[in-house]
Design a protein around this motif. Structure first.
Motif, short mmCIF file in Angstrom:
data_model
loop_
_atom_site.label_atom_id
_atom_site.label_comp_id
_atom_site.label_asym_id
_atom_site.label_seq_id
_atom_site.Cartn_x
_atom_site.Cartn_y
_atom_site.Cartn_z
N ASP A 84 0.84 -1.19 0.00
CA ASP A 84 0.00 0.00 0.00
C ASP A 84 0.88 1.25 0.00
O ASP A 84 1.83 1.35 0.78
N TYR A 85 0.53 2.18 -0.87
CA TYR A 85 1.33 3.38 -1.08
C TYR A 85 0.66 4.56 -0.38
O TYR A 85 -0.29 5.13 -0.89
N VAL B 79 -2.35 3.00 -5.41
CA VAL B 79 -2.78 3.03 -4.02
C VAL B 79 -2.44 1.70 -3.33
O VAL B 79 -1.85 1.66 -2.27
N ARG B 103 -13.10 -1.28 -13.30
CA ARG B 103 -13.96 -0.20 -12.81
C ARG B 103 -13.12 1.06 -12.73
O ARG B 103 -11.99 1.04 -12.22
N GLY B 106 -14.28 8.69 -11.11
CA GLY B 106 -13.50 9.92 -11.13
C GLY B 106 -12.43 9.96 -10.05
O GLY B 106 -11.60 10.88 -10.03
N ARG B 107 -12.45 8.98 -9.16
CA ARG B 107 -11.50 8.99 -8.05
C ARG B 107 -10.64 7.74 -7.96
O ARG B 107 -9.52 7.79 -7.48
N LEU B 108 -11.20 6.58 -8.36
CA LEU B 108 -10.50 5.32 -8.16
C LEU B 108 -10.59 4.45 -9.41
O LEU B 108 -11.52 4.56 -10.20
N PHE B 110 -9.92 0.12 -10.46
CA PHE B 110 -9.66 -1.24 -10.00
C PHE B 110 -9.27 -2.09 -11.21
O PHE B 110 -9.88 -1.97 -12.28
N VAL B 128 -5.52 -1.18 -6.87
CA VAL B 128 -6.38 -0.01 -6.73
C VAL B 128 -5.49 1.20 -7.02
O VAL B 128 -4.39 1.31 -6.49
N ALA B 130 -5.46 5.59 -7.52
CA ALA B 130 -6.16 6.87 -7.38
C ALA B 130 -6.10 7.59 -8.72
O ALA B 130 -5.09 7.53 -9.42
N VAL B 131 -7.19 8.26 -9.06
CA VAL B 131 -7.29 8.98 -10.33
C VAL B 131 -7.66 10.42 -10.01
O VAL B 131 -8.57 10.67 -9.22
N ARG B 132 -6.93 11.35 -10.60
CA ARG B 132 -7.25 12.76 -10.39
C ARG B 132 -7.45 13.44 -11.72
O ARG B 132 -6.58 13.40 -12.57
N ARG C 107 -9.62 11.88 0.90
CA ARG C 107 -10.20 10.93 -0.05
C ARG C 107 -10.00 9.47 0.34
O ARG C 107 -10.82 8.63 0.01
N LEU C 108 -8.89 9.16 1.00
CA LEU C 108 -8.55 7.77 1.29
C LEU C 108 -8.06 7.61 2.72
O LEU C 108 -7.52 8.54 3.32
N PHE C 110 -5.83 4.50 5.10
CA PHE C 110 -5.07 3.25 5.10
C PHE C 110 -4.94 2.78 6.54
O PHE C 110 -4.70 3.59 7.44
N LEU D 86 -15.91 -2.92 -5.68
CA LEU D 86 -16.00 -2.06 -6.86
C LEU D 86 -17.25 -1.18 -6.84
O LEU D 86 -17.22 -0.04 -7.29
N ARG D 87 -18.35 -1.75 -6.36
CA ARG D 87 -19.64 -1.04 -6.33
C ARG D 87 -20.42 -1.55 -5.14
O ARG D 87 -20.22 -2.68 -4.70
#
Lengths: 135, 135, 135, 135
Positions: A84-85, B79, B103, B106-108, B110, B128, B130-132, C107-108, C110, D86-87
């Motif tokens: 995990d980062y 992540v 999946r 706007g944020r994650l 998988f 997983v 992270a997406v920005r 947002r996250l 851990f 995922l959901r």
């Protein structure tokens, strides 16, 4: 206190950790803690320590810690690694990698790993290793 | 069919994947599949592809696949990476790394990743990211 | 010191953790530590605490610890849970579940989780959660 | 086509999966696929299928699939479970859990698991199991 190559005192180069570690290193070790300096060649496109480089440190540190506990065992092999980062690892930072082996049987080992960059925790990981007795 | 450097036809060198990938590479890409030859410098003490090298391939392949799907997004970051080692990766084997992005919000993101060595599945991984958004 | 229902002193029943926790519980809490007694209905076919029951404890404990730290945040949701089973959890054992939240952003989150059964560590886990501000 | 209890045709109740599965169930099985209806007692505080309930389905499905492949083996045990959410899984949805066993040795098994809710993939998971021969 750093020596000429910017390595904290007491850390000695790892010399027996295999070709890939040598290629991405030098890595260092002191009392079971793995150390490394984040160099330009360790970076990703965002300019921080690449995830695969950090996973390499984690895998090396787990392997050495488990082998050290499995005295008389000939072989350990990574089964599953969860990395995990938590934060980016900045260029130039000194990394220290600590492993706790929580459980070691004749077949499996479990552990927790923490990577700090200049004191901040940037990676936390878990591993399952396979252990095979040499006898 | 291999070219002079033993790369299956259609694979072209990755040139924009950052310093660490360049250092451990060359890696190759064809239609979104990452390829690499296991060389002597990629090995662990057991003489097979080092776990950290394989995790590097997995991390690169995830990053590129997610960035490709997240059109208009400026940044993706690892992540969590879970990498399972099913079989050893022999020296000289040709590796192919496939990613399925399951999946993307706007944020994650998988995904699932599979690494084959000369046709045998040697690594299976999940990530997983992270997406920005860049906007 | 146990009360009439065999719960160590200071542990109070969790009453607001949702229908599934109520169905598999009662679970207990003391100073952020989740507790539970392994009952007959928690067992797998091998006669020890079922993996899904233990994962439920882990998920609850993570959710509560992260929500407690994310003051003012309205919602947390499990993104990824890695649960390692170190030892079997015997019927009748008292379980205590400790969580350390290592990192919390907007947002996250851990964290690391440890489950002990009558003092022995039987499960160790990691989680990534999504956090959404209520404001 | 649903029967009186809203179970798609061909699914039969699991009757030998242990006390915890019975407690959270009934679960169903058809051709190696585990099925379940999300009921009110399976929900978390957000009103969707609780993470621990879904992890239970994943753990059951892995255990049965690996036992089915490890013919003549007496015992399988969960070593490590990575479950990605995922959901959300809505109340009332019909869940189907598919497992692919990628690798089975005399000591370990690796697999991938996918959970769909009314056709949407809501969980994807990986597992490592220990396998012990009965002979």
């Amino acid at each position: 206190m750093l020596d000429a190559t910017n390595v904290p005192s007491g850390f000695a180069p790892l010399t027996d950790a295999g070709a890939f570690v040598e290629h991405v290193g030098p890595l260092y070790e002191r009392d079971g803690v793995i150390g490394a300096r984040v160099e330009a060649r360790h970076l990703n496109v965002a300019g921080t320590a690449m995830g695969g480089f950090l996973a390499t440190l984690v895998d090396v540190a787990f392997g050495r810690a488990i082998r050290a506990e499995a005295e008389g065992e000939s072989a350990v092999a990574t089964v599953s690694l969860t990395t995990d980062y938590l934060r980016p690892g900045p260029e130039g930072a000194w990394l220290e990698v600590h492993v706790e082996v929580e459980r070691l049987t004749g077949r499996l080992a479990f552990g927790d790993c923490s990577v700090h960059a200049d004191g901040d925790e940037i990676v936390r990981a878990r591993a399952v290793f396979a252990v095979r007795s040499s006898s």
